[in-house]
Design a protein around this motif. Structure first.
Motif, PDB file in Angstrom:
ATOM      1  N   LYS A   1       1.207  -1.664 -20.476  1.00 19.29           N
ATOM      2  CA  LYS A   1       2.031  -0.543 -20.004  1.00 19.29           C
ATOM      3  C   LYS A   1       3.481  -0.995 -19.977  1.00 19.29           C
ATOM      4  O   LYS A   1       3.806  -1.968 -19.316  1.00 19.29           O
ATOM      5  CB  LYS A   1       1.653  -0.154 -18.570  1.00 19.29           C
ATOM      6  N   LEU A   2       4.339  -0.304 -20.678  1.00 22.48           N
ATOM      7  CA  LEU A   2       5.742  -0.718 -20.693  1.00 22.48           C
ATOM      8  C   LEU A   2       6.626   0.454 -20.304  1.00 22.48           C
ATOM      9  O   LEU A   2       6.308   1.600 -20.596  1.00 22.48           O
ATOM     10  CB  LEU A   2       6.139  -1.250 -22.073  1.00 22.48           C
TER      11      LEU A   2
ATOM     12  N   LYS B   1       8.909   3.475 -12.993  1.00 23.01           N
ATOM     13  CA  LYS B   1       8.187   2.716 -11.973  1.00 23.01           C
ATOM     14  C   LYS B   1       6.697   3.009 -12.028  1.00 23.01           C
ATOM     15  O   LYS B   1       5.874   2.226 -11.533  1.00 23.01           O
ATOM     16  CB  LYS B   1       8.680   3.119 -10.573  1.00 23.01           C
TER      17      LYS B   1
ATOM     18  N   PRO C   1       4.186   2.925 -14.061  1.00 24.08           N
ATOM     19  CA  PRO C   1       3.126   2.019 -14.520  1.00 24.08           C
ATOM     20  C   PRO C   1       2.568   1.105 -13.426  1.00 24.08           C
ATOM     21  O   PRO C   1       1.462   0.586 -13.563  1.00 24.08           O
ATOM     22  CB  PRO C   1       3.815   1.203 -15.624  1.00 24.08           C
ATOM     23  N   ALA C   2       3.326   0.944 -12.339  1.00 27.75           N
ATOM     24  CA  ALA C   2       2.781   0.138 -11.237  1.00 27.75           C
ATOM     25  C   ALA C   2       1.727   0.912 -10.456  1.00 27.75           C
ATOM     26  O   ALA C   2       1.009   0.316  -9.652  1.00 27.75           O
ATOM     27  CB  ALA C   2       3.915  -0.301 -10.309  1.00 27.75           C
TER      28      ALA C   2
ATOM     29  N   SER D   1      -3.912  -1.242 -12.535  1.00 21.99           N
ATOM     30  CA  SER D   1      -3.404  -2.585 -12.166  1.00 21.99           C
ATOM     31  C   SER D   1      -4.067  -3.692 -12.950  1.00 21.99           C
ATOM     32  O   SER D   1      -3.579  -4.816 -12.923  1.00 21.99           O
ATOM     33  CB  SER D   1      -3.571  -2.920 -10.695  1.00 21.99           C
ATOM     34  N   GLN D   2      -5.167  -3.406 -13.600  1.00 21.51           N
ATOM     35  CA  GLN D   2      -5.790  -4.468 -14.388  1.00 21.51           C
ATOM     36  C   GLN D   2      -5.246  -4.529 -15.816  1.00 21.51           C
ATOM     37  O   GLN D   2      -5.788  -5.228 -16.674  1.00 21.51           O
ATOM     38  CB  GLN D   2      -7.309  -4.285 -14.418  1.00 21.51           C
ATOM     39  N   ALA D   3      -4.163  -3.788 -16.049  1.00 22.75           N
ATOM     40  CA  ALA D   3      -3.470  -3.882 -17.345  1.00 22.75           C
ATOM     41  C   ALA D   3      -2.119  -4.536 -17.105  1.00 22.75           C
ATOM     42  O   ALA D   3      -1.488  -4.294 -16.081  1.00 22.75           O
ATOM     43  CB  ALA D   3      -3.281  -2.494 -17.942  1.00 22.75           C
ATOM     44  N   HIS D   4      -1.672  -5.356 -18.059  1.00 26.31           N
ATOM     45  CA  HIS D   4      -0.344  -5.949 -17.955  1.00 26.31           C
ATOM     46  C   HIS D   4       0.719  -4.847 -17.988  1.00 26.31           C
ATOM     47  O   HIS D   4       0.621  -3.933 -18.800  1.00 26.31           O
ATOM     48  CB  HIS D   4      -0.096  -6.912 -19.119  1.00 26.31           C
ATOM     49  N   GLY D   5       1.709  -4.985 -17.121  1.00 25.56           N
ATOM     50  CA  GLY D   5       2.786  -4.005 -17.080  1.00 25.56           C
ATOM     51  C   GLY D   5       4.136  -4.683 -17.230  1.00 25.56           C
ATOM     52  O   GLY D   5       4.299  -5.838 -16.871  1.00 25.56           O
ATOM     53  N   PHE D   6       5.085  -3.949 -17.779  1.00 28.29           N
ATOM     54  CA  PHE D   6       6.408  -4.527 -18.008  1.00 28.29           C
ATOM     55  C   PHE D   6       7.473  -3.460 -17.768  1.00 28.29           C
ATOM     56  O   PHE D   6       7.672  -2.573 -18.582  1.00 28.29           O
ATOM     57  CB  PHE D   6       6.496  -5.069 -19.437  1.00 28.29           C
ATOM     58  N   ASN D   7       8.121  -3.557 -16.620  1.00 28.61           N
ATOM     59  CA  ASN D   7       9.214  -2.674 -16.249  1.00 28.61           C
ATOM     60  C   ASN D   7      10.514  -3.371 -16.692  1.00 28.61           C
ATOM     61  O   ASN D   7      10.992  -4.269 -16.031  1.00 28.61           O
ATOM     62  CB  ASN D   7       9.153  -2.496 -14.722  1.00 28.61           C
TER      63      ASN D   7
ATOM     64  N   TRP E   1       6.711 -11.862 -24.438  1.00 26.92           N
ATOM     65  CA  TRP E   1       5.914 -11.486 -23.269  1.00 26.92           C
ATOM     66  C   TRP E   1       4.428 -11.407 -23.656  1.00 26.92           C
ATOM     67  O   TRP E   1       3.556 -11.852 -22.924  1.00 26.92           O
ATOM     68  CB  TRP E   1       6.420 -10.136 -22.757  1.00 26.92           C
TER      69      TRP E   1
ATOM     70  N   PRO F   1      -0.963 -10.237 -22.228  1.00 34.99           N
ATOM     71  CA  PRO F   1      -1.608  -8.924 -22.262  1.00 34.99           C
ATOM     72  C   PRO F   1      -2.793  -8.982 -23.225  1.00 34.99           C
ATOM     73  O   PRO F   1      -2.728  -9.667 -24.251  1.00 34.99           O
ATOM     74  CB  PRO F   1      -0.519  -8.003 -22.811  1.00 34.99           C
TER      75      PRO F   1
ATOM     76  N   PRO G   1     -10.609  -9.198 -15.607  1.00 37.59           N
ATOM     77  CA  PRO G   1     -10.013  -8.283 -14.620  1.00 37.59           C
ATOM     78  C   PRO G   1      -8.889  -8.912 -13.797  1.00 37.59           C
ATOM     79  O   PRO G   1      -8.057  -8.191 -13.244  1.00 37.59           O
ATOM     80  CB  PRO G   1     -11.192  -7.881 -13.720  1.00 37.59           C
TER      81      PRO G   1
ATOM     82  N   ALA H   1      -4.218  -9.491 -15.433  1.00 36.05           N
ATOM     83  CA  ALA H   1      -2.966  -8.717 -15.472  1.00 36.05           C
ATOM     84  C   ALA H   1      -2.019  -9.071 -14.327  1.00 36.05           C
ATOM     85  O   ALA H   1      -2.441  -9.478 -13.253  1.00 36.05           O
ATOM     86  CB  ALA H   1      -3.294  -7.233 -15.423  1.00 36.05           C
ATOM     87  N   TYR H   2      -0.756  -8.959 -14.608  1.00 33.02           N
ATOM     88  CA  TYR H   2       0.274  -9.007 -13.569  1.00 33.02           C
ATOM     89  C   TYR H   2       1.367  -8.047 -14.009  1.00 33.02           C
ATOM     90  O   TYR H   2       1.395  -7.617 -15.169  1.00 33.02           O
ATOM     91  CB  TYR H   2       0.814 -10.432 -13.383  1.00 33.02           C
ATOM     92  N   PHE H   3       2.231  -7.693 -13.094  1.00 34.96           N
ATOM     93  CA  PHE H   3       3.262  -6.713 -13.405  1.00 34.96           C
ATOM     94  C   PHE H   3       4.604  -7.426 -13.542  1.00 34.96           C
ATOM     95  O   PHE H   3       5.052  -8.116 -12.634  1.00 34.96           O
ATOM     96  CB  PHE H   3       3.322  -5.640 -12.316  1.00 34.96           C
ATOM     97  N   THR H   4       5.236  -7.267 -14.708  1.00 30.64           N
ATOM     98  CA  THR H   4       6.492  -7.958 -14.995  1.00 30.64           C
ATOM     99  C   THR H   4       7.671  -7.064 -14.653  1.00 30.64           C
ATOM    100  O   THR H   4       7.751  -5.936 -15.122  1.00 30.64           O
ATOM    101  CB  THR H   4       6.546  -8.320 -16.492  1.00 30.64           C
ATOM    102  N   ARG H   5       8.550  -7.560 -13.832  1.00 29.49           N
ATOM    103  CA  ARG H   5       9.814  -6.870 -13.563  1.00 29.49           C
ATOM    104  C   ARG H   5      10.829  -7.950 -13.254  1.00 29.49           C
ATOM    105  O   ARG H   5      10.482  -9.071 -12.914  1.00 29.49           O
ATOM    106  CB  ARG H   5       9.664  -5.880 -12.421  1.00 29.49           C
TER     107      ARG H   5
END
Ligand code: TPP
Ligand code: SF4
Ligand code: MG
Lengths: 349, 614
Positions: free
Chosen positions: A60-61, A69, A71-72, A76-82, B295, B450, B455, B458-462
């Protein structure tokens, strides 16, 4: 992740890969109550759950904004990039080049896409980058507190009374013109349509642009706004009723000739577009453009699958990429051998 | 210094009494787009084939056709391959500049010129050799359209006779330049070479002292430009994603890469590409794609020059804070876009070291030769992935676009260092991970890619608004904890970057510091200072930022240290001042050259002599 071990009292509702819907949820939203973006996050959760897609296959980008915001708040089990404002098109393209098997989803705003990132967005369209590109379109910059965005309609007003005099940028028209292979518009308040369109985008191979009118309750939901809940209730003009039949389900409904147009998607799923007041062929580019312009003249917001071209080459095809992800290519494939270097050196002697 | 010998052949003729062998410069003055490049490269290569160390520098305008351009070849039996300030042998082909070209020569220099230009009108203290190019080209090139291109080869032939270059070597160099597929064109050009040589033999009398004689100092070496070397370095370091936006002087880097990738990185089984090269719509997108690809786990890079660096600023800051590997090659040039885009400079040192907003700082690797361009690309990717951060490789137009004599590149057997990446199996074992927790005191945390099928992957990048678990946080303590760890990480990088090259002269109280292409002129200047002024000096060549302990040691040992660089504001010295203790910083002196041409030894020597009061 912690999974509950105690047997639940009721059998949980599992999807076809055995996951509960909780595996598709995200963090608690920090967006305003009633914000259209929250409803879209809910639809994304449901769609991936119902499609039975492992959440870790998704990336998720987003750019910067309230929309970016979100995608947060799902998967949550997918990588996200804000990332940075307006450039999710670039980070998403990079991620796909690194790993062509990711199901890549961009969730962004109208400010992000139609202003600061417009140039990059156009080029992403032109490359038909395989990606689900959702624009949460509220006609304003939510996060910077309510300035007009470039999708605001002529004559729409801000809460301050300021009127927009400039023509809007229509991201769907751009998508059709520049080469996106699936273009749809919807309204965050239309659960079924948003759900069906999102699933179609998941099943499609190529760039899907989904422009979803998503009211900003705090800055753009008043009289005089053309992106408010009330305005959309009165002016939403669905092209057709969209049904999505996933490839893993039996086709149970008999089709009545002339009433339904069927489009077979890349993964074998089917889109069934049921005729409403007029017939509409979503594979006809010029007709799509004309329909959108006609809807402006009628003061309507045309929603549904506006355009689809299932077979268009994607960026991955153009680059002729190997099947395995470039990110994890073994060294034996990523580094030429000693003989190659010697050959090159000999040529330079 | 040149060796002066008495030529037995020329006994009695004062002008020829002195023979200057394998130690002079040739400058060819032509018009951009006139096809002189082939003739120049062939001339350079033929000297190289004679075993004489040589360098070639193209001084060209920001223009496709019509403006003046100069190509300088320096032959040096001592192996000096920096630019030589004085021109010894001029080939005057450009009517626009002939007067200026001739007037700027020192007495005793030689001029070969196109006869109608009348170059001998302007001076009487030079050796003049008129050659009627148009008359000579007509019979060897019947097609008038091709004459413009073939004509330049005539000076190669005439020079071969005047300088004593073996014609066979010219022929060999010519056919190499054209390649087997263009043998017919090579043959046509060869006719022009012969015409020039025959004319010179029949009609010219050699009066100047300059000669090329066979040596054995180029055996096994290659000729290559720095951009091609950098491209090869990336390919052999396993680059997989390259995104770029054309800009001089970096374009030829990616363009040469595309050719080699096609040849050496097409999967033999499937015929598919094991790489992606994408020409982006601008540098914002180019770096954005690199950040996205890094990334997601690819070895990703871009190449650009100053104006592109400016556009990349925001993303590079994100890469720093969000800890994403990226390699950015900056082939530096004079800025801005309407500055002197085709001239060289070391002008982006300061801006790259701290590019972006907030407390950002980035490692810079600074190659000085094609070999280092090659080896430092592997180093750059390793550092970027090990330390999860953007890394700059700072070359310049002089290194990138000019032809250099180099040792063949070493093949690296070392496995790629891809950093702390957890797989699904690792996660199964560990149960989870803290993305931004210092894993081992280096300041670096574990990351996941990615698509990792687990499960807990994943982590959230900001940017920087997160705690150790990559959860959103605006708490001051979390922010401070995070950026302090980034500062610690930079200290780990300091221990890992390439060390400087250091030459200590125990008797010297003066030290010289150079970096990148200032190396050659600085090394030559050291010799000039020693032989002409009796000033001995130690030498340190920086190969990276952050600075390492060798720099401190070097400053402690010497009373005065000159930092030699190619920019106006002493950018590297400014960086040192930020890092060093005040008593060490007080020893720093600055020598700068910033006219857009590659720095030369004489300019350095003169400046140091002045500052030393010698
Ligand atoms: C380079 C840059 N300029 C400006 C901003 C400030 N900014 C943050 S969000 C935003 C607009 C967001 O609008 P939109 O994309 O429509 O998202 P929404 O909040 O409406 O969902 C702006 C201008 C920024 N973050 N970066
Ligand atoms: S400001 Fe508007 S867009 Fe932002 S969260 Fe609130 S309602 Fe949504
Ligand atoms: Mg908005």
């Amino acid at each position: 992740m912690s999974t509950a071990t105690a047997p639940p009292p009721k059998a949980p509702n599992l999807n076809r890969i055995g996951l509960e819907v909780s595996s598709y949820k995200g963090g608690k939203t920090t967006l305003c109550a009633g914000c259209g973006h929250n409803a879209i996050s809910q639809r994304i959760i449901e769609c991936f759950f119902e499609m039975g897609i492992p959440p870790w296959q998704v990336a998720k980008l987003s750019g910067i904004g309230c929309s970016s915001k979100s995608p947060a708040y799902f998967l949550s089990q997918a990588h996200g990039f804000n990332g940075v404002h307006g450039r999710a098109s670039a980070t998403a393209t990079g991620a796909i080049l690194a790993n062509r098997h990711l199901i890549t989803m961009v969730v962004t705003g109208d400010g992000d896409t139609a202003s600061i990132g417009l140039g990059n967005f156009m080029h992403m369209l032109r490359r038909n980058v395989p990606c689900i590109y959702v624009i949460e379109n509220n006609g304003v910059y939510g996060l910077t507190k309510g300035q007009f965005s470039a999708t605001a309609d002529i004559g729409s007003t801000l809460k301050t009374g300021e009127t927009n005099e400039l023509p809007p940028i229509d991201c769907c028209l751009l998508g059709i013109e520049m080469g996106a292979s699936l273009v749809a518009r919807s309204f965050s308040g239309d659960k079924n349509q948003v759900g069906a369109v999102l699933k179609a985008a998941i099943a499609h191979r190529g760039m899907s642009v989904i422009d979803i009118i998503s009211p900003c309750t705090t800055f753009n939901d008043h009289d005089g706004s053309t992106k408010s809940y009330a305005y959309m209730k009165d002016h939403d003009a669905p092209l057709h009723a969209v049904d999505f039949v996933p490839y893993f389900e039996e086709i149970d409904i008999e089709m009545e000739a002339g009433e339904v147009r069927e489009v077979v998607l890349h993964d074998g799923s089917r889109l069934r577009l049921r005729k409403l007041d007029r017939d509409y062929d979503p594979t006809d580019k010029l007709a799509a453009v004309r329909a959108i312009h006609d809807s402006y003249a009628r003061g309507e917001v045309l929603t549904g699958i506006l355009y689809i071209e299932s077979a268009r080459k994607t960026l991955i095809d153009h680059l002729n990429l190997v099947d395995e992800p470039l990110a994890t290519l073994p060294e034996s494939k990523a580094r030429p051998g000693r003989a190659a270097l010697e050959e090159i050196m000999e040529e330079l002697r | 210094m040149s060796i002066t010998e008495v030529s037995p052949r020329a006994a009695g003729r004062s002008q020829e009494r002195e023979r200057i062998v394998n130690d002079f410069s040739i400058q060819v003055a032509t018009v951009n787009g006139s096809g002189s490049q082939t003739a120049n490269l062939v001339l350079m290569r033929s000297i190289f084939q004679m075993g004489v160390p040589v360098s070639g520098k193209n001084l060209f305008p920001s223009n496709i056709q019509g403006l003046p351009t100069w190509f300088t070849i320096r032959a040096s039996k001592y192996g000096y391959i920096g630019r030589k300030k004085e021109i010894d042998f001029l080939v005057a082909m450009n009517p626009e500049t002939v007067r200026e070209d001739v007037e700027s020569l020192e007495a005793g220099a030689a001029v070969l010129y196109d006869e109608p230009l009348g170059a001998d009108r302007f001076r009487s203290d030079l050796h003049f050799y008129p050659v009627p190019f148009d008359k000579l080209v007509a019979p060897v090139c019947p097609q008038p359209k091709l004459r413009k291109l073939v004509r330049n080869m005539i000076y190669d032939g005439a020079l071969a006779w005047l300088l004593g270059i073996d014609l066979e070597e010219i022929r060999k160099a010519l056919f190499k330049q054209f390649g087997p597929r263009k043998a017919k064109a090579a043959e046509l050009n060869w006719g022009a070479v012969l015409a020039g040589a025959e004319y010179a033999e029949k009609h010219l009398t050699k009066t100047d002292p300059y000669r090329i004689e066979r040596m054995d100092r180029t055996r096994g070496k290659i000729i290559i430009d720095g951009n091609t070397a950098t491209a090869l370095g990336a390919i052999f370091a396993g680059v997989t994603v390259v995104t770029w936006y054309p800009i001089t002087p970096s374009s030829s880097l990616v363009e040469s890469m595309m050719g080699y990738l096609k040849r050496y990185r097409t999967d033999p089984e499937t015929g598919k590409a094991t790489y992606a090269v994408l020409q982006a719509e601008d540098e914002l997108a180019a770096i954005g794609m690199v950040i996205g690809a890094g990334w997601a786990g690819a070895r990703a890079m871009t190449a650009t020059a100053g104006p592109g660096i400016s556009l990349m600023s925001e993303f590079v800051g994100l890469g720093y804070y969000a800890e994403i590997p990226a390699v950015i090659v900056d082939v530096q040039r004079v800025g801005p876009s309407t500055g002197l885009p085709t001239r060289t400079q070391q002008g982006d040192i300061l801006s790259c070291a701290v590019l972006s907003h907030g407390d950002t700082k980035h490692p810079l690797l600074i190659p000085a030769s094609p070999e280092e361009c090659f080896t430092m690309m592997e180093e750059a990717f390793n550092l970027a992935e090990e330390f999860q951060t953007p890394v700059f490789v700072m070359t310049d137009l002089d290194l990138g676009m000019n032809s250099w004599m180099a040792d063949p590149f070493p093949y690296s057997e070392r496995p790629l260092r891809r950093g702390k990446v957890l797989t699904a199996e690792d996660l199964e074992r560990l149960g989870g991970f803290a993305r931004y927790r210092d894993a081992d005191g280096t300041g670096v945390g574990w990351r996941t890619l990615p698509g990792t099928p687990h499960p807990a992957a994943a982590y959230f990048t900001r940017g920087s608004g997160h705690n150790e678990l990559a959860q959103y946080s605006e708490r001051p303590a979390d922010y401070i904890n995070n950026v302090d760890r980034l500062a610690r990480k930079f200290e780990s990088i300091r221990r890992a970057v390439p060390r400087p090259e250091v030459l200590i002269d125990d008797a010297a109280s003066v030290g010289l510091i150079a970096y990148g292409t200032s190396k050659y002129a600085t090394e030559e200047s050291r010799d000039q200072l020693a032989t002409e002024y009796g000033l001995r000096s130690s030498y340190l060549r920086l190969r990276a930022y952050p600075f390492t302990e060798e720099l401190v040691d070097f400053l402690e040992r010497h009373a005065r240290v000159y930092v030699i660089e190619q920019n106006r504001d002493a950018q590297m010295m400014a960086l040192m001042r930020m890092d060093l203790a005040p008593e060490l910083a007080a020893k720093l002196r600055s020598v700068r050259y910033y006219g857009g041409l590659p720095i030369d030894a004489r300019s350095i020597t003169d400046e140091i002599v002045l500052q030393e009061g010698l």
